[in-house]
Design a protein around this motif. Sequence first.
Motif, PDB file in Angstrom:
ATOM      1  N   VAL A  84      -4.528  12.797  -8.639  1.00  0.00           N
ATOM      2  CA  VAL A  84      -5.079  12.146  -7.439  1.00  0.00           C
ATOM      3  C   VAL A  84      -6.115  13.054  -6.785  1.00  0.00           C
ATOM      4  O   VAL A  84      -7.187  12.596  -6.375  1.00  0.00           O
ATOM      5  CB  VAL A  84      -3.942  11.755  -6.463  1.00  0.00           C
ATOM      6  N   GLU A  85      -5.823  14.349  -6.709  1.00  0.00           N
ATOM      7  CA  GLU A  85      -6.774  15.286  -6.098  1.00  0.00           C
ATOM      8  C   GLU A  85      -8.063  15.374  -6.915  1.00  0.00           C
ATOM      9  O   GLU A  85      -9.167  15.377  -6.347  1.00  0.00           O
ATOM     10  CB  GLU A  85      -6.131  16.665  -5.963  1.00  0.00           C
ATOM     11  N   ARG A  86      -7.939  15.443  -8.226  1.00  0.00           N
ATOM     12  CA  ARG A  86      -9.123  15.502  -9.082  1.00  0.00           C
ATOM     13  C   ARG A  86      -9.941  14.220  -8.965  1.00  0.00           C
ATOM     14  O   ARG A  86     -11.163  14.249  -8.903  1.00  0.00           O
ATOM     15  CB  ARG A  86      -8.725  15.736 -10.544  1.00  0.00           C
ATOM     16  N   THR A 127      -4.477   4.383 -14.769  1.00  0.00           N
ATOM     17  CA  THR A 127      -3.324   3.923 -13.999  1.00  0.00           C
ATOM     18  C   THR A 127      -2.063   3.886 -14.857  1.00  0.00           C
ATOM     19  O   THR A 127      -0.965   4.092 -14.341  1.00  0.00           O
ATOM     20  CB  THR A 127      -3.564   2.547 -13.345  1.00  0.00           C
ATOM     21  N   SER A 128      -2.200   3.669 -16.154  1.00  0.00           N
ATOM     22  CA  SER A 128      -1.004   3.678 -17.005  1.00  0.00           C
ATOM     23  C   SER A 128      -0.487   5.095 -17.232  1.00  0.00           C
ATOM     24  O   SER A 128       0.677   5.289 -17.552  1.00  0.00           O
ATOM     25  CB  SER A 128      -1.281   2.979 -18.341  1.00  0.00           C
ATOM     26  N   GLU A 129      -1.355   6.090 -17.066  1.00  0.00           N
ATOM     27  CA  GLU A 129      -0.956   7.490 -17.264  1.00  0.00           C
ATOM     28  C   GLU A 129      -0.305   8.101 -16.025  1.00  0.00           C
ATOM     29  O   GLU A 129       0.283   9.174 -16.111  1.00  0.00           O
ATOM     30  CB  GLU A 129      -2.180   8.343 -17.639  1.00  0.00           C
ATOM     31  N   ILE A 130      -0.404   7.437 -14.904  1.00  0.00           N
ATOM     32  CA  ILE A 130       0.055   8.047 -13.654  1.00  0.00           C
ATOM     33  C   ILE A 130       1.555   7.873 -13.418  1.00  0.00           C
ATOM     34  O   ILE A 130       2.124   8.494 -12.544  1.00  0.00           O
ATOM     35  CB  ILE A 130      -0.778   7.532 -12.448  1.00  0.00           C
ATOM     36  N   SER A 131       2.209   7.057 -14.229  1.00  0.00           N
ATOM     37  CA  SER A 131       3.655   6.837 -14.089  1.00  0.00           C
ATOM     38  C   SER A 131       4.353   7.120 -15.411  1.00  0.00           C
ATOM     39  O   SER A 131       3.727   7.107 -16.470  1.00  0.00           O
ATOM     40  CB  SER A 131       3.949   5.385 -13.683  1.00  0.00           C
ATOM     41  N   GLU A 132       5.649   7.331 -15.315  1.00  0.00           N
ATOM     42  CA  GLU A 132       6.458   7.518 -16.518  1.00  0.00           C
ATOM     43  C   GLU A 132       6.510   6.208 -17.305  1.00  0.00           C
ATOM     44  O   GLU A 132       6.533   5.129 -16.707  1.00  0.00           O
ATOM     45  CB  GLU A 132       7.895   7.911 -16.133  1.00  0.00           C
ATOM     46  N   PRO A 133       6.544   6.300 -18.635  1.00  0.00           N
ATOM     47  CA  PRO A 133       6.736   5.070 -19.415  1.00  0.00           C
ATOM     48  C   PRO A 133       8.059   4.408 -19.011  1.00  0.00           C
ATOM     49  O   PRO A 133       9.060   5.095 -18.800  1.00  0.00           O
ATOM     50  CB  PRO A 133       6.803   5.566 -20.868  1.00  0.00           C
ATOM     51  N   ALA A 146      -2.254   4.557  -5.477  1.00  0.00           N
ATOM     52  CA  ALA A 146      -2.654   5.867  -4.953  1.00  0.00           C
ATOM     53  C   ALA A 146      -4.113   6.134  -5.290  1.00  0.00           C
ATOM     54  O   ALA A 146      -4.868   6.654  -4.459  1.00  0.00           O
ATOM     55  CB  ALA A 146      -1.752   6.966  -5.520  1.00  0.00           C
ATOM     56  N   LEU A 147      -4.530   5.780  -6.503  1.00  0.00           N
ATOM     57  CA  LEU A 147      -5.934   5.965  -6.885  1.00  0.00           C
ATOM     58  C   LEU A 147      -6.843   5.032  -6.097  1.00  0.00           C
ATOM     59  O   LEU A 147      -7.890   5.434  -5.608  1.00  0.00           O
ATOM     60  CB  LEU A 147      -6.112   5.733  -8.388  1.00  0.00           C
ATOM     61  N   PHE A 148      -6.433   3.796  -5.953  1.00  0.00           N
ATOM     62  CA  PHE A 148      -7.272   2.819  -5.265  1.00  0.00           C
ATOM     63  C   PHE A 148      -7.321   3.061  -3.756  1.00  0.00           C
ATOM     64  O   PHE A 148      -8.283   2.676  -3.098  1.00  0.00           O
ATOM     65  CB  PHE A 148      -6.819   1.399  -5.609  1.00  0.00           C
ATOM     66  N   ALA A 149      -6.298   3.721  -3.208  1.00  0.00           N
ATOM     67  CA  ALA A 149      -6.310   4.065  -1.779  1.00  0.00           C
ATOM     68  C   ALA A 149      -7.474   4.997  -1.467  1.00  0.00           C
ATOM     69  O   ALA A 149      -8.029   4.959  -0.367  1.00  0.00           O
ATOM     70  CB  ALA A 149      -4.992   4.721  -1.382  1.00  0.00           C
ATOM     71  N   LEU A 150      -7.855   5.817  -2.446  1.00  0.00           N
ATOM     72  CA  LEU A 150      -8.967   6.743  -2.235  1.00  0.00           C
ATOM     73  C   LEU A 150     -10.284   5.991  -2.056  1.00  0.00           C
ATOM     74  O   LEU A 150     -11.175   6.446  -1.352  1.00  0.00           O
ATOM     75  CB  LEU A 150      -9.053   7.717  -3.414  1.00  0.00           C
ATOM     76  N   VAL A 174      -2.509   9.084   2.390  1.00  0.00           N
ATOM     77  CA  VAL A 174      -1.982   7.784   1.964  1.00  0.00           C
ATOM     78  C   VAL A 174      -1.655   7.806   0.464  1.00  0.00           C
ATOM     79  O   VAL A 174      -0.596   7.333   0.051  1.00  0.00           O
ATOM     80  CB  VAL A 174      -2.987   6.648   2.303  1.00  0.00           C
ATOM     81  N   ALA A 175      -2.535   8.367  -0.328  1.00  0.00           N
ATOM     82  CA  ALA A 175      -2.308   8.443  -1.781  1.00  0.00           C
ATOM     83  C   ALA A 175      -1.042   9.223  -2.083  1.00  0.00           C
ATOM     84  O   ALA A 175      -0.240   8.825  -2.933  1.00  0.00           O
ATOM     85  CB  ALA A 175      -3.520   9.046  -2.467  1.00  0.00           C
ATOM     86  N   TYR A 176      -0.840  10.347  -1.403  1.00  0.00           N
ATOM     87  CA  TYR A 176       0.375  11.153  -1.624  1.00  0.00           C
ATOM     88  C   TYR A 176       1.634  10.348  -1.289  1.00  0.00           C
ATOM     89  O   TYR A 176       2.630  10.425  -2.000  1.00  0.00           O
ATOM     90  CB  TYR A 176       0.350  12.430  -0.781  1.00  0.00           C
ATOM     91  N   ARG A 177       1.575   9.586  -0.213  1.00  0.00           N
ATOM     92  CA  ARG A 177       2.738   8.747   0.158  1.00  0.00           C
ATOM     93  C   ARG A 177       3.028   7.730  -0.936  1.00  0.00           C
ATOM     94  O   ARG A 177       4.190   7.467  -1.246  1.00  0.00           O
ATOM     95  CB  ARG A 177       2.480   8.022   1.473  1.00  0.00           C
TER      96      ARG A 177
END
Length: 181
Positions: A84-86, A127-133, A146-150, A174-177
């Motif tokens: 998210v930071e990157r 977006t598929s990489e940001i969560s566990e399978p 979280a990405l789209f909140a940015l 917001v993204a961190y939340r």
Amino acid sequence: MREDTRTRIQEIALRLFTEQGYEATSLREIAEELGVTKAALYYHFKTKDDIVASLVEQRLTELDELLAWVRSRPRSPETRRELVERYADNIRATRHLGIARFLERNQTALRDHPTLIKIRERMMQLTSEISEPGAPPAERISHSLALFALHAGKWLMKEGELSEEEIHKACLEVAYRLLER
């Protein structure tokens, strides 16, 4: 000199495409605004589609680099947070907002543009990489948002209401939340 001219063409085209619309702007108008002949413009870009592709090329490269990075890391809360930071740094450091406004105002005309299809594909991969399978749907959606909140923070704030830094910090908060779900 060639890169300066190319960059000026991109800047003028971006402004005209945003102000007048992609379909309503001709290569002739871009050349006139630039103060060159249409032939000189053709030397750099043969079509308006070529200009659009050049404008979003950097974004595509950034997304590919982020995908390579995140795929090389374990899926963990720390990796999600750093992703998210990157991502936030990427959209902050580029001409992202101007290009995003152009794309938003020309959605219908550009819906099937090949380069934009690639960007949508990369975003779906990211977006598929940001969560566990196998994560529950609500968790996957929350992490993706979280990405789209940015992006949303830049659109939802009234111009001049907050500084760029204040918007950036609020969007990250917001993204961190959303990642905590």
